[in-house]
Design a protein around this motif. Structure first.
Motif, mmCIF file in Angstrom:
data_model
loop_
_atom_site.group_PDB
_atom_site.id
_atom_site.type_symbol
_atom_site.label_atom_id
_atom_site.label_comp_id
_atom_site.label_asym_id
_atom_site.label_seq_id
_atom_site.Cartn_x
_atom_site.Cartn_y
_atom_site.Cartn_z
ATOM 1 N N MET A 28 39.519 52.871 47.300
ATOM 2 C CA MET A 28 38.341 52.015 48.147
ATOM 3 C C MET A 28 39.055 50.854 48.813
ATOM 4 N N GLU A 29 38.858 50.074 50.027
ATOM 5 C CA GLU A 29 39.425 49.104 50.529
ATOM 6 C C GLU A 29 38.351 48.075 50.676
ATOM 7 N N MET A 30 38.776 46.837 50.265
ATOM 8 C CA MET A 30 37.902 45.615 50.540
ATOM 9 C C MET A 30 38.660 44.683 51.300
ATOM 10 N N GLY A 31 38.074 43.853 52.286
ATOM 11 C CA GLY A 31 38.759 42.652 52.726
ATOM 12 C C GLY A 31 39.507 43.351 54.036
ATOM 13 N N TYR A 32 39.470 44.169 54.438
ATOM 14 C CA TYR A 32 40.215 44.544 55.843
ATOM 15 C C TYR A 32 40.062 43.559 56.789
ATOM 16 N N ASP A 33 41.156 43.207 57.613
ATOM 17 C CA ASP A 33 41.193 42.505 58.704
ATOM 18 C C ASP A 33 42.206 43.021 59.614
ATOM 19 N N ASP A 34 42.541 42.486 60.736
ATOM 20 C CA ASP A 34 43.641 42.872 61.562
ATOM 21 C C ASP A 34 44.989 42.316 61.027
ATOM 22 N N GLU A 58 30.787 56.704 45.826
ATOM 23 C CA GLU A 58 31.622 57.584 45.210
ATOM 24 C C GLU A 58 32.457 56.643 43.953
ATOM 25 N N VAL A 59 32.765 57.014 42.751
ATOM 26 C CA VAL A 59 33.425 56.640 41.731
ATOM 27 C C VAL A 59 35.177 56.669 42.428
ATOM 28 N N VAL A 60 35.703 55.478 42.230
ATOM 29 C CA VAL A 60 36.989 55.365 43.003
ATOM 30 C C VAL A 60 37.934 55.250 41.918
ATOM 31 N N ASP A 61 39.178 55.598 42.268
ATOM 32 C CA ASP A 61 40.469 55.656 41.239
ATOM 33 C C ASP A 61 41.132 54.324 41.374
ATOM 34 N N ALA A 62 40.978 53.628 42.571
ATOM 35 C CA ALA A 62 41.700 52.511 42.789
ATOM 36 C C ALA A 62 41.153 51.828 44.051
ATOM 37 N N VAL A 63 41.071 50.200 43.859
ATOM 38 C CA VAL A 63 40.483 49.416 44.903
ATOM 39 C C VAL A 63 41.773 48.405 45.525
ATOM 40 N N LEU A 64 41.670 48.221 46.941
ATOM 41 C CA LEU A 64 42.681 47.485 47.403
ATOM 42 C C LEU A 64 41.793 46.492 47.879
ATOM 43 N N VAL A 65 42.086 45.295 47.401
ATOM 44 C CA VAL A 65 41.604 44.079 47.617
ATOM 45 C C VAL A 65 42.345 43.141 48.542
ATOM 46 N N TRP A 66 42.133 43.035 50.089
ATOM 47 C CA TRP A 66 42.959 42.166 50.788
ATOM 48 C C TRP A 66 42.302 40.941 50.528
ATOM 49 N N LEU A 94 45.843 42.080 46.898
ATOM 50 C CA LEU A 94 46.862 41.991 47.823
ATOM 51 C C LEU A 94 46.679 40.635 48.640
ATOM 52 N N THR A 95 47.525 39.638 48.337
ATOM 53 C CA THR A 95 47.604 38.374 48.809
ATOM 54 C C THR A 95 48.693 38.016 49.685
ATOM 55 N N PRO A 96 48.530 37.260 50.650
ATOM 56 C CA PRO A 96 49.845 36.858 51.418
ATOM 57 C C PRO A 96 50.890 36.292 50.748
ATOM 58 N N LYS A 97 51.911 36.595 51.078
ATOM 59 C CA LYS A 97 53.177 35.946 50.312
ATOM 60 C C LYS A 97 53.210 34.350 50.513
ATOM 61 N N ALA A 98 53.993 33.688 49.538
ATOM 62 C CA ALA A 98 54.262 32.097 49.631
ATOM 63 C C ALA A 98 54.707 31.948 51.212
ATOM 64 N N GLY A 99 54.272 30.945 51.677
ATOM 65 C CA GLY A 99 54.785 30.515 52.877
ATOM 66 C C GLY A 99 53.904 31.058 54.171
ATOM 67 N N ARG A 100 53.140 32.006 54.069
ATOM 68 C CA ARG A 100 52.409 32.681 54.867
ATOM 69 C C ARG A 100 51.021 32.197 54.857
ATOM 70 N N GLU A 101 50.217 32.254 56.204
ATOM 71 C CA GLU A 101 48.753 31.839 56.088
ATOM 72 C C GLU A 101 48.099 32.621 55.417
ATOM 73 N N GLY A 102 47.255 31.947 54.691
ATOM 74 C CA GLY A 102 46.267 32.433 53.779
ATOM 75 C C GLY A 102 46.954 32.596 52.165
ATOM 76 N N HIS A 103 47.892 32.128 52.032
ATOM 77 C CA HIS A 103 48.627 32.276 50.589
ATOM 78 C C HIS A 103 47.565 31.623 49.596
ATOM 79 N N VAL A 104 47.605 32.719 48.506
ATOM 80 C CA VAL A 104 46.725 32.388 47.501
ATOM 81 C C VAL A 104 47.374 32.019 46.296
#
Length: 146
Positions: A28-34, A58-66, A94-104
Motif C-alpha cells: 500500500m502507498e500513502m502520501g503519493y505526490d509528484d 486488503e490486508v497488506v504486507d508493506a506500507v510505503l508512507v511518503w 520515506l522522507t526527503p533527505k537532509a537539505g531537500r525541501e520537506g526534510h523531516v
C-alpha cells in the motif's frame, strides 16, 4: 555465490531488494505526490505488481508512507498505515533527505514511531532525494487506535 532473482548479474542489490519486497506481496502507498521517487515506485511495481492505495480493503504486507515536513501529524499517519497492515508487515517511512525541501527531522520520527507502537529497525537510501526508515510493530505492542 549466486545472485537472487532481484539482483543484477554484477551482484548489485535492486531497490526492491533493499526494501525486502518479494513477488506477490501486497504493498500500500500513502502520501503519493509528484515529488516521489519514480524509480523506487517502478522497482516495487515490477517486483510486486500494482501498489494499492489507502482505501484498500486488503490486508497488506508493506506500507510505503511518503512523508514531508508539513504533511500533517506523523503519528496519525503511522496509525492509519497500521490499519490494513498484516501482523508481520512493515511500514517504510520515506522522507526527503537532509537539505531537500520537506526534510523531516529524525527526532520527529523517533518520537512518533514508538507512540504509534512501531520501532525503527533500519534505514536505506531510497533514491536521490529520499531516505527510508523501516518500521515494525514493537514486540508485544498492539496496533495503536485513533
Amino acid at each position: 555465490m549466486s545472485a537472487t532473482a532481484g539482483q543484477a548479474a554484477d551482484g548489485v542489490r535492486s531497490l526492491a531488494d533493499r526494501f525486502g519486497m518479494e513477488p506477490g506481496m501486497v504493498v500500500m502507498e500513502m502520501g503519493y505526490d509528484d515529488d516521489v521517487d519514480q524509480d523506487l515506485r517502478d522497482a516495487l511495481t515490477d517486483r510486486c505488481g500494482d501498489l494499492v492505495d489507502e482505501d484498500t480493503d486488503e490486508v497488506v504486507d508493506a506500507v510505503l508512507v511518503w512523508y514531508r515536513d508539513g504533511d500533517g501529524d506523523l503519528f496519525e499517519l503511522l496509525v492509519d498505515a497500521l490499519g490494513p497492515l498484516a501482523d508481520n508487515g512493515v511500514v517504510w517511512l520515506l522522507t526527503p533527505k537532509a537539505g531537500r525541501e520537506g526534510h523531516v527531522e529524525p527526532s520527529e520520527v523517533a518520537e512518533s514511531a514508538p507512540t504509534a507502537g512501531l520501532q525503527q529497525t533500519s534505514t536505506v537510501n531510497a533514491g536521490r532525494d529520499w531516505s527510508g526508515a523501516r518500521l515494525v510493530l514493537r514486540r508485544g505492542a498492539a496496533k495503536a487506535k485513533k
